[in-house]
Design an enzyme around this catalytic site. Structure first.
Site, PDB file in Angstrom:
ATOM      1  CD  GLU A 121      -2.955  -1.075   0.364  1.00 43.37           C
ATOM      2  OE1 GLU A 121      -3.205   0.020  -0.183  1.00 43.37           O
ATOM      3  OE2 GLU A 121      -3.579  -2.116   0.108  1.00 43.37           O
TER       4      GLU A 121
ATOM      5  CB  CYS B 249      -2.244   6.923   1.830  1.00 41.63           C
ATOM      6  SG  CYS B 249      -3.562   6.040   2.677  1.00 41.63           S
TER       7      CYS B 249
HETATM    8  P1  NAP Z   1       8.201   4.870   4.747  1.00 44.34           P
HETATM    9  O1  NAP Z   1       9.335   5.746   5.065  1.00 44.34           O
HETATM   10  O2  NAP Z   1       8.215   4.175   3.438  1.00 44.34           O
HETATM   11  O3  NAP Z   1       8.095   3.810   5.943  1.00 44.34           O
HETATM   12  C1  NAP Z   1       7.045   2.896   6.038  1.00 44.34           C
HETATM   13  C2  NAP Z   1       7.418   1.787   6.994  1.00 44.34           C
HETATM   14  O4  NAP Z   1       8.475   1.001   6.425  1.00 44.34           O
HETATM   15  C3  NAP Z   1       7.950   2.284   8.333  1.00 44.34           C
HETATM   16  O5  NAP Z   1       7.498   1.435   9.352  1.00 44.34           O
HETATM   17  C4  NAP Z   1       9.451   2.179   8.144  1.00 44.34           C
HETATM   18  O6  NAP Z   1      10.131   2.088   9.354  1.00 44.34           O
HETATM   19  C5  NAP Z   1       9.543   0.893   7.368  1.00 44.34           C
HETATM   20  N1  NAP Z   1      10.785   0.709   6.617  1.00 44.34           N
HETATM   21  C6  NAP Z   1      11.640   1.653   6.173  1.00 44.34           C
HETATM   22  N2  NAP Z   1      12.652   1.056   5.502  1.00 44.34           N
HETATM   23  C7  NAP Z   1      12.409  -0.277   5.528  1.00 44.34           C
HETATM   24  C8  NAP Z   1      13.099  -1.426   5.010  1.00 44.34           C
HETATM   25  N3  NAP Z   1      14.218  -1.312   4.323  1.00 44.34           N
HETATM   26  N4  NAP Z   1      12.560  -2.645   5.236  1.00 44.34           N
HETATM   27  C9  NAP Z   1      11.404  -2.776   5.914  1.00 44.34           C
HETATM   28  N5  NAP Z   1      10.726  -1.727   6.432  1.00 44.34           N
HETATM   29  C10 NAP Z   1      11.205  -0.492   6.239  1.00 44.34           C
HETATM   30  O7  NAP Z   1       6.812   5.666   4.791  1.00 44.34           O
HETATM   31  P2  NAP Z   1       6.310   6.671   5.929  1.00 44.34           P
HETATM   32  O8  NAP Z   1       7.085   7.933   5.800  1.00 44.34           O
HETATM   33  O9  NAP Z   1       6.230   5.986   7.241  1.00 44.34           O
HETATM   34  O10 NAP Z   1       4.796   6.904   5.466  1.00 44.34           O
HETATM   35  C11 NAP Z   1       4.388   7.901   4.551  1.00 44.34           C
HETATM   36  C12 NAP Z   1       4.104   7.286   3.202  1.00 44.34           C
HETATM   37  O11 NAP Z   1       3.202   6.204   3.355  1.00 44.34           O
HETATM   38  C13 NAP Z   1       3.405   8.264   2.279  1.00 44.34           C
HETATM   39  O12 NAP Z   1       4.041   8.195   1.025  1.00 44.34           O
HETATM   40  C14 NAP Z   1       1.972   7.757   2.194  1.00 44.34           C
HETATM   41  O13 NAP Z   1       1.314   8.037   0.987  1.00 44.34           O
HETATM   42  C15 NAP Z   1       2.154   6.299   2.389  1.00 44.34           C
HETATM   43  N6  NAP Z   1       0.942   5.692   2.942  1.00 44.34           N
HETATM   44  C16 NAP Z   1       0.210   4.845   2.165  1.00 44.34           C
HETATM   45  C17 NAP Z   1      -0.956   4.272   2.674  1.00 44.34           C
HETATM   46  C18 NAP Z   1      -1.781   3.316   1.859  1.00 44.34           C
HETATM   47  O14 NAP Z   1      -2.619   2.650   2.460  1.00 44.34           O
HETATM   48  N7  NAP Z   1      -1.605   3.205   0.569  1.00 44.34           N
HETATM   49  C19 NAP Z   1      -1.364   4.568   3.970  1.00 44.34           C
HETATM   50  C20 NAP Z   1      -0.591   5.424   4.740  1.00 44.34           C
HETATM   51  C21 NAP Z   1       0.566   5.984   4.210  1.00 44.34           C
HETATM   52  P3  NAP Z   1      10.752   3.413  10.028  1.00 44.34           P
HETATM   53  O15 NAP Z   1       9.628   4.324  10.329  1.00 44.34           O
HETATM   54  O16 NAP Z   1      11.411   2.858  11.242  1.00 44.34           O
HETATM   55  O17 NAP Z   1      11.711   3.979   9.001  1.00 44.34           O
END
Ligand code: NAP
Length: 528
Positions: free
Chosen positions: A269, A308
């Site tokens: 997602e 999102c």
């Molecule tokens: P992110 O930086 O991609 O992180 C998402 C999750 O992945 C966090 O728990 C992060 O941990 C973890 N993560 C980071 N690097 C990883 C790796 N190499 N392996 C496994 N896990 C890893 O995103 P975010 O900044 O938290 O969220 C914002 C983004 O999410 C926005 O772009 C938004 O559009 C999107 N979003 C999408 C939805 C949907 O349902 N489509 C819903 C909500 C948000 P850490 O926090 O510890 O780095």
């Protein structure tokens, strides 16, 4: 006065978050990552990575949690979800406060997240009540495969005997965790839930409450406060990964060689440049126009635009431009920004310094191709991670950046168009695949032309009209009865959607053989 200045000063102890692994709360042993109050940048806690034996956590889920869950019926698991919903709800006030303190959520935003979590648990509990007492679900009717009805086939769905690794984004610490957990646990898979770090305090407290409830069997639920990096390298064929976050991290996970080598199921997602389309038939006095304005305004300001599903592109017929801009400016300027826990405040800060830097850089980038109608990237005085609500207008609606760059904050761009459904579809689909598109019109033939053209590019198409006024939450709300997810850019994933949401955690197997054995035992077929 700067929004952050109105905050009351309350001294609270620093909280060091712990992970819950193999039945114990464990502190990390790496360098601490500090957690902040986004409204005034004060440190409120920390998370230390490390200290968790990933292989042992996975083995505990597969070896202890999985068998315990599979020994329960769907209905028993549904009862467990009902209990979790109640327990979290009992702590609602405390959780709202945490959501403001480490997340910057207004009371309304916090309730959206928390009630979304408890509501989703309750929804799946009610669905589960009607599932059979068998350990499997049948999928469709049985079919005759042989020359006679003796050779028969039934499709059955059984819980995968692995572990579900649930990775969540920072913006919905409670709902994001619950919507994945509800489907996995009802299906019968144990979970390891990883919170987005910046706002992890709320997820950690929810995890504590759920563990303390004693409702889940040992090993069914584990919680990681720190990093999950490395764990995906240890997953096996029966495991699954459900990820929510940025497209960049999503691609990294999807491309993980271990996941590819073992065909581990992955649901992504990711982010999405969602569009709202105002139809050419609407007038300023129409209910349809009012809904459009209210929903665009809500999406721009709720959770400071960190949803999102929030609208990023606003398609407006050229002859309605002035009215729309004027009305949106009025609404955005009247939005009270400040201490998220003040009852009168409607928009809080973004969640972290990194988020603030990203949003401001993103607005600047968009400004290269857009005129600024309201707001901008300039810093606001004083502490905290506040951003001005920012409305832009594209100078050239075809320019790539407005269709490709997600500014994850209170920012959206107006795209004027000629009012034709074909023109709107062409622009909307430039988003490359989105979670949701919202369409506002009472001209049924115009809607019927637009919808089939955009539907394949979207997980949801939300239709607002005179008749729907006051009947539903806006397009930004994800409801468990409808699917959530979207093709292409949005990650290609699918979650929720009632019982459809369980399928990711279940293995569909076609049983083929003597109808007397298969039809009678696993399906509805009569033995011949
Ligand atoms: P992110 O930086 O991609 O992180 C998402 C999750 O992945 C966090 O728990 C992060 O941990 C973890 N993560 C980071 N690097 C990883 C790796 N190499 N392996 C496994 N896990 C890893 O995103 P975010 O900044 O938290 O969220 C914002 C983004 O999410 C926005 O772009 C938004 O559009 C999107 N979003 C999408 C939805 C949907 O349902 N489509 C819903 C909500 C948000 P850490 O926090 O510890 O780095």
């Amino acid at each position: 006065m700067h929004p952050g200045r109105a905050l009351a000063i309350v001294v609270r102890p620093m909280i060091s978050l712990q992970s819950y692994v193999r039945g114990q709360w464990i502190a990390g042993n790496g360098d601490p990552v500090t957690l902040h109050n986004p409204a005034n940048a004060e440190v409120v806690g920390d998370v230390r990575p490390g200290g968790v034996d990933h292989a042992a956590a996975l083995a505990h889920a597969r070896g202890v949690g999985g068998p315990a869950l599979r020994a329960m019926t769907f209905r028993q698991r549904a009862e467990m979800l009902k209990g979790l919903s109640k327990k979290l709800h009992e702590h609602r006030d405390e959780l709202i406060e945490i959501s403001g303190r480490n997340g910057g959520n207004t009371r309304g935003d916090a309730k959206f997240d928390l009630d979304g979590a408890t509501g989703t648990f309750a929804y799946y509990a009610s669905l589960g009540k009607h599932l059979p007492e068998t350990p499997w679900l049948t999928d469709g009717d049985g079919v005759q495969l042989g020359r006679t009805a003796r050779f028969w086939s039934e499709h059955v769905l059984l819980p995968r005997p692995g572990v579900a690794l649930l990775i969540n984004a920072f913006n919905f610490p409670a709902w994001g965790m619950a919507e994945k957990m509800a489907c996995a646990l009802l299906a019968g898979m144990p979970v390891i839930s990883k919170a987005g770090t910046a706002s992890a305090m709320l997820a950690w407290r929810c995890a504590q409450i759920m563990v303390d409830s004693g409702l889940m069997p040992e090993g069914a639920f584990q919680f990681l406060a720190g990093s999950v990096t490395g764990m995906v390298d240890l997953l096996q064929p029966m495991d699954v990964v459900a990820f929510t976050g940025s497209a960049r991290t999503g691609s990294r996970i999807r491309g993980n060689p271990n996941l590819i080598a073992h065909s581990v199921r992955v649901n992504i997602e990711a982010d999405s440049i969602n569009a709202a389309v105002l139809g050419p038939d609407t007038d300023v006095d129409d209910d349809t126009f009012t809904q459009f304005l209210a929903n665009v305004h809500l999406d721009m300001t709720q959770k400071a635009g960190q949803k999102c599903t929030a609208v990023r592109r606003i398609l407006v017929p050229e002859d309605r431009l002035d009215e729309v801009k004027e009305a949106l400016i009025d609404r955005l300027q009247a939005t009270r920004i400040g201490d998220p826990l003040d009852e009168n405040v409607r928009m809080g800060p973004v969640a972290s310094q990194a988020q603030l830097d990203d949003v401001r850089a993103g607005i600047k980038h968009l400004q290269d191709e857009c005129d600024t109608v309201l707001g901008g990237p300039e810093a606001m005085d004083g502490p905290g991670y506040f951003v001005r609500p920012t409305l832009l207008q594209a100078r050239d609606v075809g320019v790539a950046v407005v269709h490709e760059l997600e500014v994850f904050g209170p920012c959206a761009t107006i795209l004027p168009y000629d009012g034709r459904a074909a023109s709107a579809a062409e622009l909307v689909n430039r988003g490359g695949g989105c979670l949701v598109a919202s369409v506002y019109s009472d001209d049924k033939s115009w809607v019927h032309e637009l919808v089939p053209a955009i539907a394949p590019w979207h997980g949801r198409v939300w239709l607002g009209s005179e008749k729907t006024m006051g009947h539903a939450l806006g397009p930004g709300a994800v409801l468990p009865g409808s699917i959530h997810g979207g093709p292409g850019r949005a990650g290609g994933g699918e979650e929720l959607g009632g019982l459809r949401g369980l399928q990711f955690y279940l293995q569909r197997t076609a049983l083929q053989g003597d109808r007397a054995v298969i039809g009678r035992t696993y399906g509805n077929g009569e033995s011949s």
